[in-house]
Motif scaffolding. Structure first.
Motif, PDB file in Angstrom:
ATOM      1  N   VAL A  30       0.856  -1.181   0.000  1.00 26.11           N
ATOM      2  CA  VAL A  30       0.000   0.000   0.000  1.00 26.11           C
ATOM      3  C   VAL A  30       0.895   1.234   0.000  1.00 26.11           C
ATOM      4  O   VAL A  30       2.036   1.189   0.460  1.00 26.11           O
ATOM      5  N   TYR A  31       0.372   2.327  -0.535  1.00 29.66           N
ATOM      6  CA  TYR A  31       1.087   3.595  -0.513  1.00 29.66           C
ATOM      7  C   TYR A  31       0.993   4.221   0.881  1.00 29.66           C
ATOM      8  O   TYR A  31       0.081   3.921   1.657  1.00 29.66           O
ATOM      9  N   SER A  32       1.920   5.115   1.163  1.00 31.53           N
ATOM     10  CA  SER A  32       1.815   5.903   2.393  1.00 31.53           C
ATOM     11  C   SER A  32       0.595   6.823   2.269  1.00 31.53           C
ATOM     12  O   SER A  32       0.044   7.000   1.183  1.00 31.53           O
ATOM     13  N   LYS A  33       0.177   7.418   3.364  1.00 32.14           N
ATOM     14  CA  LYS A  33      -0.995   8.313   3.334  1.00 32.14           C
ATOM     15  C   LYS A  33      -0.806   9.453   2.341  1.00 32.14           C
ATOM     16  O   LYS A  33      -1.694   9.760   1.562  1.00 32.14           O
ATOM     17  N   GLU A  34       0.370  10.058   2.363  1.00 31.33           N
ATOM     18  CA  GLU A  34       0.641  11.202   1.484  1.00 31.33           C
ATOM     19  C   GLU A  34       0.640  10.780   0.013  1.00 31.33           C
ATOM     20  O   GLU A  34       0.062  11.439  -0.841  1.00 31.33           O
ATOM     21  N   GLU A  35       1.296   9.646  -0.277  1.00 31.00           N
ATOM     22  CA  GLU A  35       1.365   9.166  -1.661  1.00 31.00           C
ATOM     23  C   GLU A  35      -0.013   8.715  -2.153  1.00 31.00           C
ATOM     24  O   GLU A  35      -0.372   8.935  -3.300  1.00 31.00           O
ATOM     25  N   ALA A  36      -0.792   8.104  -1.288  1.00 32.70           N
ATOM     26  CA  ALA A  36      -2.141   7.665  -1.658  1.00 32.70           C
ATOM     27  C   ALA A  36      -3.018   8.864  -2.019  1.00 32.70           C
ATOM     28  O   ALA A  36      -3.802   8.802  -2.973  1.00 32.70           O
ATOM     29  N   LEU A  37      -2.890   9.954  -1.291  1.00 32.99           N
ATOM     30  CA  LEU A  37      -3.663  11.153  -1.616  1.00 32.99           C
ATOM     31  C   LEU A  37      -3.242  11.741  -2.958  1.00 32.99           C
ATOM     32  O   LEU A  37      -4.064  12.206  -3.733  1.00 32.99           O
ATOM     33  N   LYS A  38      -1.946  11.712  -3.254  1.00 28.07           N
ATOM     34  CA  LYS A  38      -1.458  12.222  -4.540  1.00 28.07           C
ATOM     35  C   LYS A  38      -1.952  11.373  -5.706  1.00 28.07           C
ATOM     36  O   LYS A  38      -2.317  11.888  -6.756  1.00 28.07           O
ATOM     37  N   ARG A  39      -1.952  10.056  -5.525  1.00 31.26           N
ATOM     38  CA  ARG A  39      -2.290   9.133  -6.612  1.00 31.26           C
ATOM     39  C   ARG A  39      -3.774   8.779  -6.681  1.00 31.26           C
ATOM     40  O   ARG A  39      -4.231   8.221  -7.662  1.00 31.26           O
ATOM     41  N   GLY A  40      -4.517   9.045  -5.627  1.00 37.36           N
ATOM     42  CA  GLY A  40      -5.950   8.776  -5.634  1.00 37.36           C
ATOM     43  C   GLY A  40      -6.329   7.348  -5.307  1.00 37.36           C
ATOM     44  O   GLY A  40      -7.473   6.950  -5.474  1.00 37.36           O
TER      45      GLY A  40
END
Length: 56
Positions: A30-40
């Motif tokens: 899974v992506y980190s919280k910050e990366e997940a927000l950037k990538r959707g």
């Protein structure tokens, strides 16, 4: 919105309007919280960015 519209009224009502495809999600990475927000998305296997084209 037209509330009188019914799908059954269409010619050839045996055809479907759309079909969804959702890949199965594994919780391997899974992506980190910050990366997940950037990538959707939280899941790397669901990340599919749109290709930008300069044609228009």
């Amino acid at each position: 919105m037209n509330r009188n519209y019914r799908y059954e009224d269409l010619e050839g009502s045996d055809s479907s309007l759309a079909r969804a495809y959702v890949p199965f999600q594994f919780m391997n990475q899974v992506y980190s919280k910050e990366e997940a927000l950037k990538r959707g998305t939280l899941f790397p296997e669901l990340y599919r960015p749109y290709k930008y084209s300069n044609r228009y």
